[in-house]
Structures are given as C-alpha cells and as structure tokens.
Design a protein around this motif. Sequence first.
Motif, PDB file in Angstrom:
ATOM      1  N   MET A  86       0.824  -1.204   0.000  1.00  0.00           N
ATOM      2  CA  MET A  86       0.000   0.000   0.000  1.00  0.00           C
ATOM      3  C   MET A  86       0.862   1.259   0.000  1.00  0.00           C
ATOM      4  O   MET A  86       0.529   2.255  -0.652  1.00  0.00           O
ATOM      5  N   ARG A  87       1.984   1.225   0.721  1.00  0.00           N
ATOM      6  CA  ARG A  87       2.890   2.373   0.706  1.00  0.00           C
ATOM      7  C   ARG A  87       3.446   2.626  -0.695  1.00  0.00           C
ATOM      8  O   ARG A  87       3.668   3.771  -1.090  1.00  0.00           O
ATOM      9  N   LEU A  88       3.679   1.545  -1.436  1.00  0.00           N
ATOM     10  CA  LEU A  88       4.178   1.684  -2.802  1.00  0.00           C
ATOM     11  C   LEU A  88       3.208   2.490  -3.656  1.00  0.00           C
ATOM     12  O   LEU A  88       3.618   3.316  -4.480  1.00  0.00           O
ATOM     13  N   LEU A  89       1.897   2.259  -3.460  1.00  0.00           N
ATOM     14  CA  LEU A  89       0.893   2.975  -4.246  1.00  0.00           C
ATOM     15  C   LEU A  89       0.725   4.418  -3.795  1.00  0.00           C
ATOM     16  O   LEU A  89       0.257   5.263  -4.565  1.00  0.00           O
ATOM     17  N   GLN A 101       3.142   6.386  -2.698  1.00  0.00           N
ATOM     18  CA  GLN A 101       4.380   7.150  -2.813  1.00  0.00           C
ATOM     19  C   GLN A 101       4.909   7.052  -4.243  1.00  0.00           C
ATOM     20  O   GLN A 101       4.654   6.088  -4.950  1.00  0.00           O
ATOM     21  N   GLY A 102       5.651   8.042  -4.639  1.00  0.00           N
ATOM     22  CA  GLY A 102       6.362   8.007  -5.911  1.00  0.00           C
ATOM     23  C   GLY A 102       5.441   8.031  -7.111  1.00  0.00           C
ATOM     24  O   GLY A 102       4.383   8.664  -7.119  1.00  0.00           O
ATOM     25  N   ARG A 103       5.821   7.308  -8.153  1.00  0.00           N
ATOM     26  CA  ARG A 103       5.153   7.384  -9.456  1.00  0.00           C
ATOM     27  C   ARG A 103       3.791   6.703  -9.481  1.00  0.00           C
ATOM     28  O   ARG A 103       2.988   6.951 -10.382  1.00  0.00           O
ATOM     29  N   TRP A 104       3.512   5.836  -8.509  1.00  0.00           N
ATOM     30  CA  TRP A 104       2.217   5.164  -8.492  1.00  0.00           C
ATOM     31  C   TRP A 104       1.126   6.024  -7.859  1.00  0.00           C
ATOM     32  O   TRP A 104      -0.057   5.761  -8.052  1.00  0.00           O
ATOM     33  N   MET A 105       1.495   7.024  -7.088  1.00  0.00           N
ATOM     34  CA  MET A 105       0.515   7.792  -6.329  1.00  0.00           C
ATOM     35  C   MET A 105      -0.544   8.467  -7.203  1.00  0.00           C
ATOM     36  O   MET A 105      -1.740   8.415  -6.876  1.00  0.00           O
ATOM     37  N   PRO A 106      -0.187   9.131  -8.330  1.00  0.00           N
ATOM     38  CA  PRO A 106      -1.247   9.737  -9.157  1.00  0.00           C
ATOM     39  C   PRO A 106      -2.281   8.729  -9.640  1.00  0.00           C
ATOM     40  O   PRO A 106      -3.476   9.039  -9.703  1.00  0.00           O
ATOM     41  N   LEU A 107      -1.834   7.510  -9.977  1.00  0.00           N
ATOM     42  CA  LEU A 107      -2.777   6.489 -10.438  1.00  0.00           C
ATOM     43  C   LEU A 107      -3.678   6.017  -9.296  1.00  0.00           C
ATOM     44  O   LEU A 107      -4.841   5.667  -9.523  1.00  0.00           O
ATOM     45  N   PHE A 108      -3.149   5.984  -8.081  1.00  0.00           N
ATOM     46  CA  PHE A 108      -3.951   5.601  -6.925  1.00  0.00           C
ATOM     47  C   PHE A 108      -5.140   6.551  -6.765  1.00  0.00           C
ATOM     48  O   PHE A 108      -6.282   6.117  -6.590  1.00  0.00           O
ATOM     49  N   TYR A 109      -4.891   7.844  -6.838  1.00  0.00           N
ATOM     50  CA  TYR A 109      -5.968   8.818  -6.678  1.00  0.00           C
ATOM     51  C   TYR A 109      -6.846   8.896  -7.927  1.00  0.00           C
ATOM     52  O   TYR A 109      -8.058   9.135  -7.830  1.00  0.00           O
ATOM     53  N   LEU A 110      -6.251   8.676  -9.105  1.00  0.00           N
ATOM     54  CA  LEU A 110      -7.047   8.637 -10.326  1.00  0.00           C
ATOM     55  C   LEU A 110      -8.039   7.481 -10.286  1.00  0.00           C
ATOM     56  O   LEU A 110      -9.168   7.597 -10.794  1.00  0.00           O
ATOM     57  N   ASN A 111      -7.654   6.371  -9.682  1.00  0.00           N
ATOM     58  CA  ASN A 111      -8.550   5.232  -9.523  1.00  0.00           C
ATOM     59  C   ASN A 111      -9.805   5.631  -8.747  1.00  0.00           C
ATOM     60  O   ASN A 111     -10.931   5.279  -9.122  1.00  0.00           O
ATOM     61  N   LEU A 112      -9.636   6.386  -7.675  1.00  0.00           N
ATOM     62  CA  LEU A 112     -10.776   6.859  -6.895  1.00  0.00           C
ATOM     63  C   LEU A 112     -11.646   7.818  -7.696  1.00  0.00           C
ATOM     64  O   LEU A 112     -12.880   7.778  -7.620  1.00  0.00           O
TER      65      LEU A 112
END
Length: 380
Positions: free
Chosen positions: A273-276, A278-289
Amino acid sequence: MSETFTVPARDLTKSGIPTLADIGERLRGGAWAFVLLGIGLLGLGLVLQAERGWGNLLLTAFNLACVGLGGLFLLAIQSITGARWSDPILKAHRAMPALLPVAGALMLLLAFGASVLYPWARPDAASHEALHGRLGWLNLPFFFGRVALIFAAWIWVGRRLTQQGKGAAPFILVFGLTFSLANFDWLMSLEPVWSSTILAIYGFSGMFLQGIAIVTISAIVLRRVGLLPAVSKAQNHDLGKLLFAFSCFWAYIFLSQFLLIWYANLPEETGPMRLLLQGRWMPLFYLNLILNFGLPFVLLLQRRAKTSEIVLLATCAILLAGRWLDLYLQIMPPVLHGLGPVFGPAELGGILLQLGLGHLACWPVFMKDANPAQELPPAE
C-alpha cells in the motif's frame, strides 16, 4: 368517418439504410483488426519486458472473465427476484457470458509465463520464507487445474441460465465460491507477503459495477440500431440508479480495505500500500478513486442525468477505464517488482484485445434472434 391509411413497406436493400447485418459485418472487420493488432502489441511487450507482457495478459483474461460473470450475475439476480423492469435488456445480459470460454483460454496460456508472474512458480520458491506451507496449494499443476475447473463450472452453469433460464440459485452459489477463490488465487498470490480478507468482495464490487456499465452501453447502443427497441427512459433511469449505487458501494469496500490495512499497520500489508501512495504510483492511486467514484458520483447525482443517454454513456466509459486501472493497480506493482507504471505496447495491446474479442464473442449473440433486414430507428 375515420379513414385508415397503410404505409407500404420500404425495400431496405434499395433505401441505402444499412441493415444490422451490414453493421455487424463492418464492426467484425474492425474487431478482427483490433485482435490482430492487440496480439502483435502484446507479443512486442513480451519481447521488450516479459513481466509487463504477461501481466497485461493476466489483466486481459481476468477482465474478460469479469465481464462474462457480470452478465450472468445480473441475469441470475433478476431471475431470482422476478424483476420485470429489465426484460427489454436481457439480450445484453445473455451475450456477455460468451466471453467466458475466451477468457478461460487466455488464463490457461498463462501457464507458459507463470514463473514470471508468480513467485511460487519459480524454481527457488521452496527457499522463499513467505511461501512456507503454501506450495501444496500454490503449484503449477494444481493451480491451472483449478483454473480449468472454475471456468468449466462457470460455462456449464452459465449456459443453463442463458439458454434454458434455469439454475439461477445454483449459479449464485457456484459464483460466490469460485469467484472468491479466483481472486485469491489469480491476484493475491502475485504478492506472497500481502493479504486481504475482503479482496473477494472488493473484486465483486468492481466486477458488478463493470457489468452494469457494459449492460447500460449495450442497451443504449442496441436500441439505436434497432435490436432493443423496447428500451425506454425508464430502463435508462433504473440503470443510472444502479451505476450510482454500486459506484458508492465500490468506494465503501475500497475504503474498508484501506482502513483495515491502515489500522492494523502490519508490515506485510502496509508495504504494497505504501508503494501505491508514494512516488510514481501515487497519481494512479488517486485517479482510480476519481474514475470509479468521484466523477460518476458527480455526473449521476441529479435525477435527470440518469435518463440522459449522453451522460450515461460518458459515465460508463469513465467506469470502464476505472475498472481497467483498478485491475492494473492490483496486478502490475507486484509484477514489476517496485518499478514505476508505464503505458506502452503491452498495455495498448491488452486493451485492443479486450475490445476486439468482446465484439467478436458478443455480437453473434445479439444478432441471433434479430431480423437481419431490420431498419434502424429514427434518431431522437
């Protein structure tokens, strides 16, 4: 004294208006192009980076399976509850399960790349501390044997439901057991140290929302080409309410899973979960929501929006993109071993393959009971 006028039937072969058979033939050519291009791009992705190629093939197979199951589940619950509002759109429900044999074949192809995707399938799996005691369940023959049995069960029970109208209750039982197992087997075992007790219900929420979105698109488009002439604003409104409700349900399960991981604060659960976050994955995490909840919530909040075909089509397109991204975020981070997200040939190939196979499998079912000479309805 009233008079009766009769309008002579027009010869559609001379009117210049395309028939449903003409439309299907044109779309089939495009679908085959998508399939061939998708296979080529996926093959290129396998050559460039095997992890991304096999990961996108898993995403494609799992997503197609979810589309087929979404149609069956909607059909089953409407049969059990005796719902009548959905009668005009049942053709769309019955077409979607045609994807299950295709998805099953793609899942079995993963046997050739299992060692790339799954840590338990690698030669050094026995020395992996997180896999101790699990290799009796997670091994190649047993794993793909379960894949074959699960798809055989889905296809057999699904055909009884779609062709004979029987077996809705047995399907719900089989679906509940096998879909839960599929999520744990095919997705959660990508990351041996991560676990979630509600992954199956989270997968169900995404699958069901995707199924409603595809049925909604099918109902609107097929009404436009004359295959579902009985679809009205009432059905659009009902489908809009379902989209709104189950988008909220997806967000509730998403938050529940996130809060359980955050509150427990166990290293094996918080690491991925921290991987998502932080860093380059974070924008996609919030875009998913945003794609799966934020935009659909805003677009469908008003009653009038739920009857607008344009709003419904836009919302469904957003939700389908969100579903792809949701699966991408479940599959690719563990497969890429911490590398950042990339959109390239493998990702585009997987999307094209899904679109092409979806049309080739489902359109013949749509056309099965249609009149090939049926005229297109006038635009409203």
